[in-house]
Design a protein around this motif. Structure first.
Motif, PDB file in Angstrom:
ATOM      1  N   ASN A 116      -0.154 -10.478  -5.302  1.00  0.00           N
ATOM      2  CA  ASN A 116      -0.170 -10.455  -3.842  1.00  0.00           C
ATOM      3  C   ASN A 116       0.274 -11.760  -3.194  1.00  0.00           C
ATOM      4  O   ASN A 116       0.491 -11.811  -1.986  1.00  0.00           O
ATOM      5  CB  ASN A 116      -1.561 -10.070  -3.339  1.00  0.00           C
ATOM      6  CG  ASN A 116      -1.858  -8.597  -3.537  1.00  0.00           C
ATOM      7  OD1 ASN A 116      -0.941  -7.770  -3.580  1.00  0.00           O
ATOM      8  ND2 ASN A 116      -3.140  -8.251  -3.664  1.00  0.00           N
ATOM      9  N   GLU A 117       0.418 -12.825  -3.978  1.00  0.00           N
ATOM     10  CA  GLU A 117       0.963 -14.059  -3.424  1.00  0.00           C
ATOM     11  C   GLU A 117       2.408 -13.855  -2.963  1.00  0.00           C
ATOM     12  O   GLU A 117       2.849 -14.458  -1.992  1.00  0.00           O
ATOM     13  CB  GLU A 117       0.908 -15.186  -4.466  1.00  0.00           C
ATOM     14  CG  GLU A 117      -0.501 -15.694  -4.746  1.00  0.00           C
ATOM     15  CD  GLU A 117      -0.512 -16.776  -5.822  1.00  0.00           C
ATOM     16  OE1 GLU A 117       0.595 -17.202  -6.245  1.00  0.00           O
ATOM     17  OE2 GLU A 117      -1.600 -17.188  -6.240  1.00  0.00           O
ATOM     18  N   ASP A 118       3.136 -13.010  -3.666  1.00  0.00           N
ATOM     19  CA  ASP A 118       4.519 -12.675  -3.316  1.00  0.00           C
ATOM     20  C   ASP A 118       4.850 -11.330  -3.962  1.00  0.00           C
ATOM     21  O   ASP A 118       5.495 -11.277  -5.011  1.00  0.00           O
ATOM     22  CB  ASP A 118       5.479 -13.765  -3.812  1.00  0.00           C
ATOM     23  CG  ASP A 118       6.918 -13.539  -3.347  1.00  0.00           C
ATOM     24  OD1 ASP A 118       7.206 -12.463  -2.772  1.00  0.00           O
ATOM     25  OD2 ASP A 118       7.764 -14.430  -3.563  1.00  0.00           O
ATOM     26  N   PRO A 119       4.401 -10.226  -3.343  1.00  0.00           N
ATOM     27  CA  PRO A 119       4.546  -8.909  -3.979  1.00  0.00           C
ATOM     28  C   PRO A 119       5.977  -8.550  -4.354  1.00  0.00           C
ATOM     29  O   PRO A 119       6.207  -7.962  -5.419  1.00  0.00           O
ATOM     30  CB  PRO A 119       3.986  -7.948  -2.918  1.00  0.00           C
ATOM     31  CG  PRO A 119       3.062  -8.786  -2.092  1.00  0.00           C
ATOM     32  CD  PRO A 119       3.688 -10.141  -2.061  1.00  0.00           C
ATOM     33  N   HIS A 120       6.938  -8.874  -3.506  1.00  0.00           N
ATOM     34  CA  HIS A 120       8.325  -8.492  -3.780  1.00  0.00           C
ATOM     35  C   HIS A 120       8.822  -9.152  -5.066  1.00  0.00           C
ATOM     36  O   HIS A 120       9.457  -8.500  -5.915  1.00  0.00           O
ATOM     37  CB  HIS A 120       9.223  -8.884  -2.617  1.00  0.00           C
ATOM     38  CG  HIS A 120      10.667  -8.515  -2.806  1.00  0.00           C
ATOM     39  ND1 HIS A 120      11.116  -7.203  -2.763  1.00  0.00           N
ATOM     40  CD2 HIS A 120      11.766  -9.285  -3.075  1.00  0.00           C
ATOM     41  CE1 HIS A 120      12.420  -7.180  -2.983  1.00  0.00           C
ATOM     42  NE2 HIS A 120      12.841  -8.419  -3.171  1.00  0.00           N
ATOM     43  N   MET A 213      10.597  -5.947  -6.949  1.00  0.00           N
ATOM     44  CA  MET A 213      10.113  -4.609  -6.628  1.00  0.00           C
ATOM     45  C   MET A 213      11.209  -3.735  -6.022  1.00  0.00           C
ATOM     46  O   MET A 213      11.326  -2.556  -6.353  1.00  0.00           O
ATOM     47  CB  MET A 213       8.915  -4.679  -5.679  1.00  0.00           C
ATOM     48  CG  MET A 213       8.271  -3.321  -5.409  1.00  0.00           C
ATOM     49  SD  MET A 213       6.546  -3.394  -4.889  1.00  0.00           S
ATOM     50  CE  MET A 213       6.661  -4.309  -3.363  1.00  0.00           C
ATOM     51  N   GLY A 214      12.039  -4.297  -5.158  1.00  0.00           N
ATOM     52  CA  GLY A 214      13.120  -3.521  -4.553  1.00  0.00           C
ATOM     53  C   GLY A 214      14.138  -3.049  -5.579  1.00  0.00           C
ATOM     54  O   GLY A 214      14.593  -1.903  -5.537  1.00  0.00           O
ATOM     55  N   GLN A 215      14.489  -3.917  -6.502  1.00  0.00           N
ATOM     56  CA  GLN A 215      15.445  -3.548  -7.543  1.00  0.00           C
ATOM     57  C   GLN A 215      14.881  -2.456  -8.447  1.00  0.00           C
ATOM     58  O   GLN A 215      15.588  -1.512  -8.808  1.00  0.00           O
ATOM     59  CB  GLN A 215      15.792  -4.788  -8.371  1.00  0.00           C
ATOM     60  CG  GLN A 215      16.618  -5.820  -7.619  1.00  0.00           C
ATOM     61  CD  GLN A 215      16.700  -7.143  -8.370  1.00  0.00           C
ATOM     62  OE1 GLN A 215      15.861  -7.445  -9.228  1.00  0.00           O
ATOM     63  NE2 GLN A 215      17.711  -7.950  -8.043  1.00  0.00           N
ATOM     64  N   SER A 439       3.248  -1.983   3.959  1.00  0.00           N
ATOM     65  CA  SER A 439       4.678  -2.052   3.640  1.00  0.00           C
ATOM     66  C   SER A 439       5.071  -1.137   2.493  1.00  0.00           C
ATOM     67  O   SER A 439       6.265  -0.943   2.229  1.00  0.00           O
ATOM     68  CB  SER A 439       5.067  -3.495   3.293  1.00  0.00           C
ATOM     69  OG  SER A 439       4.427  -3.908   2.096  1.00  0.00           O
ATOM     70  N   THR A 440       4.083  -0.549   1.799  1.00  0.00           N
ATOM     71  CA  THR A 440       4.412   0.315   0.660  1.00  0.00           C
ATOM     72  C   THR A 440       4.191   1.795   0.958  1.00  0.00           C
ATOM     73  O   THR A 440       4.282   2.626   0.052  1.00  0.00           O
ATOM     74  CB  THR A 440       3.570  -0.076  -0.582  1.00  0.00           C
ATOM     75  OG1 THR A 440       2.180   0.010  -0.275  1.00  0.00           O
ATOM     76  CG2 THR A 440       3.914  -1.493  -1.035  1.00  0.00           C
ATOM     77  N   SER A 449       6.812   3.661  -2.340  1.00  0.00           N
ATOM     78  CA  SER A 449       7.644   2.477  -2.571  1.00  0.00           C
ATOM     79  C   SER A 449       6.889   1.403  -3.345  1.00  0.00           C
ATOM     80  O   SER A 449       7.491   0.423  -3.790  1.00  0.00           O
ATOM     81  CB  SER A 449       8.157   1.910  -1.243  1.00  0.00           C
ATOM     82  OG  SER A 449       7.085   1.460  -0.438  1.00  0.00           O
ATOM     83  N   GLY A 450       5.600   1.582  -3.505  1.00  0.00           N
ATOM     84  CA  GLY A 450       4.810   0.676  -4.333  1.00  0.00           C
ATOM     85  C   GLY A 450       4.495   1.248  -5.700  1.00  0.00           C
ATOM     86  O   GLY A 450       3.727   0.642  -6.464  1.00  0.00           O
ATOM     87  N   ASN A 451       5.072   2.396  -6.031  1.00  0.00           N
ATOM     88  CA  ASN A 451       4.757   3.041  -7.306  1.00  0.00           C
ATOM     89  C   ASN A 451       5.114   2.172  -8.504  1.00  0.00           C
ATOM     90  O   ASN A 451       4.415   2.175  -9.519  1.00  0.00           O
ATOM     91  CB  ASN A 451       5.461   4.388  -7.423  1.00  0.00           C
ATOM     92  CG  ASN A 451       4.680   5.505  -6.749  1.00  0.00           C
ATOM     93  OD1 ASN A 451       3.500   5.375  -6.457  1.00  0.00           O
ATOM     94  ND2 ASN A 451       5.350   6.621  -6.488  1.00  0.00           N
ATOM     95  N   VAL A 452       6.203   1.419  -8.407  1.00  0.00           N
ATOM     96  CA  VAL A 452       6.621   0.625  -9.566  1.00  0.00           C
ATOM     97  C   VAL A 452       5.613  -0.475  -9.872  1.00  0.00           C
ATOM     98  O   VAL A 452       5.306  -0.733 -11.051  1.00  0.00           O
ATOM     99  CB  VAL A 452       8.037   0.046  -9.371  1.00  0.00           C
ATOM    100  CG1 VAL A 452       9.086   1.149  -9.472  1.00  0.00           C
ATOM    101  CG2 VAL A 452       8.164  -0.714  -8.055  1.00  0.00           C
TER     102      VAL A 452
END
Length: 471
Positions: A116-120, A213-215, A439-440, A449-452
């Motif tokens: 959670n410090e930098d989820p992406h 996460m986006g990739q 955001s997920t 969008s947070g499934n990964v």
């Protein structure tokens, strides 16, 4: 019955509604309640409900006595987007014990904080997290340093643990059953597609652990092996190396069929005899009375109130008994999803805001609507008040039931160190609630969008608790 009049009967009935035990048992109750004489047709229609109500009455007495003796526990699960509000306390942690199960939970909590410090950026990659001296010593004693699984947390010389990024190998060579509602359903769809895709490419590993996460999301969607949307159940994934991954449960609104579908879920999953059980059920017993009629109990499905009031006995204990019965190695209770109120609109948004603020008029109207159902369930006004206040279909409701999971797992851990006597069933938490955010999600309750990152967390969680089982 009054509390004072019924304590003797409650003590006699304690064998029926016992605290978590390590023996395989059924949740069925053979005792027939004494019911006033009524018309035969009415009795036939209401017999199952009355039987459940009789058991619920005894549970109320026992739970009240337990709460009086032991006090009220607080919840350790928090979310960075949510304020607790009202009188729902959100700050405490599980009692620390030097058990492998407890130390795994402590380490996974730090791991989640690191994500959670930098989820992406941190969602999929290798991470290092600090651990305390007790956890380090316990890990060494239990041979957790053995890196059999790429996603297990492992100790190094500086009291740091490495939590490797996502490797699908964590889901191979195991029989894994996901039991529950749509919050596990969509994880199963994504993970099933990812497993089929990798298998179709001669098992060549997809390097998810090098993606953000986006990739990772884009890759999964571009290489999907079946429809990831819709209500069609994902197919099971099987291989000759003992790999079997499958979701069992119900999705969509199924209030009036909850009992039937849950029974079928356990029957079907028993055929697998899973080594790992991941279970969640929560949203189907919530309400948003006054703001969504589909989520307000009626005489047809009023038993969901009793199920919610006695969540530990009617759900958590039943899942535990199932895991013991099939001789599972690991049982993980998945937390209820984070619910993002700001992602809702219309009456959903209005009701969410009013219930989360514990608006008095809203709560009183809920009680007025549901109190007529209390008599048939042998409930008292305080039971309805509690359900209206904390059974709400908001993140307050999610966090309230997550607290019940925490307390249940703590009870198992304090009873036998997290491993059931005579067996090697390790019980823990899969806390994906805390890697979810506004955001997920697109619909406030599912986090596609947070499934990964949730799948990555599941891999780390399974492998870490599996080492407790082996040790």
């Amino acid at each position: 019955p009054s509390m004072n009049q019924s304590m003797a009967e409650a003590a006699a009935a304690s064998a029926v509604v016992a605290a978590p035990s390590s023996s395989a048992s059924s949740c069925d109750v053979s005792t027939t309640p004494i019911i006033p004489k009524r018309r035969a047709s009415a009795l036939r229609r209401r017999a199952p409900l009355l039987l459940l109500s009789y058991v619920v009455t005894i549970i109320i007495i026992l739970q009240s006595q337990i709460n009086t003796n032991s006090g009220t526990s607080e919840l350790f699960l928090t979310h960075h987007d949510i304020n607790s509000g009202g009188d729902l306390k959100m700050s405490s942690s599980l009692k620390h014990q030097n058990s492998c199960s407890q130390n795994t939970l402590d380490t996974l909590s730090r791991f989640i904080a690191k994500i959670n410090e930098d989820p992406h950026t941190n969602a999929m990659i290798d991470l290092e997290i600090p651990i305390d001296d007790d956890a380090a010593a316990n890990s060494a004693n239990n041979n957790i340093n053995n890196d059999d699984d790429k996603n297990s947390t492992i100790n190094d010389a500086n009291n740091m643990r490495k939590a490797p990024g996502l490797h699908l190998s964590s889901f191979h060579g195991k029989r894994i059953a996901l039991l529950g509602d749509s919050t596990l359903f969509y994880i199963a769809k994504y993970l099933g597609s990812m497993l089929v895709h990798q298998n179709a490419n001669a098992g060549k590993e997809v390097e998810y652990h090098k993606m953000n996460m986006g990739q990772a999301n884009s890759f999964v969607l571009a290489n999907k092996q079946f429809m990831l949307k819709g209500t069609a159940s994902p197919p099971p994934f099987k291989k000759d190396d003992n790999t079997w991954f499958q979701w069992y449960g119900m999705s969509g609104n199924a209030h009036t069929r909850t009992e039937e579908l849950i029974d079928a879920m356990f029957r079907d999953a028993e055929k697998m005899r899973p080594e790992v059980v991941v279970a969640n059920m929560a949203f189907h017993w919530f309400h948003l009375c006054g703001y969504n009629e589909k989520f307000c109990p009626t005489p047809m499905d009023s038993t969901i109130i009793a199920r919610w009031l006695h969540y530990k006995e009617t759900w958590l204990q039943r899942v535990y008994d199932f895991a013991v019965k099939v001789d599972a190695k690991v049982l993980l209770f998945k937390t209820a999803n984070f619910i993002c109120g700001t992602a809702r609109s219309g009456d959903w948004a209005t009701g969410d805001a009013l219930y989360q603020s514990f608006d008095n008029a809203t709560l009183l109207e809920c009680q007025r609507r549901l109190e007529p159902l209390a008599k048939g369930l042998f409930l008292v006004p305080d039971d309805i008040r509690k359900y209206c206040k904390y059974g709400q279909f908001t993140d307050v409701g999610s966090r309230y039931l997550n607290e019940q999971m925490v307390e249940f797992v703590r009870g198992i851990d304090e009873q036998d160190g997290g491993v059931s006597e005579g067996r090697r069933l390790t019980v823990g938490l899969y806390n994906d609630h805390d890697v979810e955010s506004c955001s997920t999600t697109d619909d406030a309750i599912h986090h596609k969008s947070g499934n990964v990152v949730r799948i990555r967390l599941l891999a780390n969680t399974i492998d870490s608790y599996m080492k407790c089982s082996r040790s």
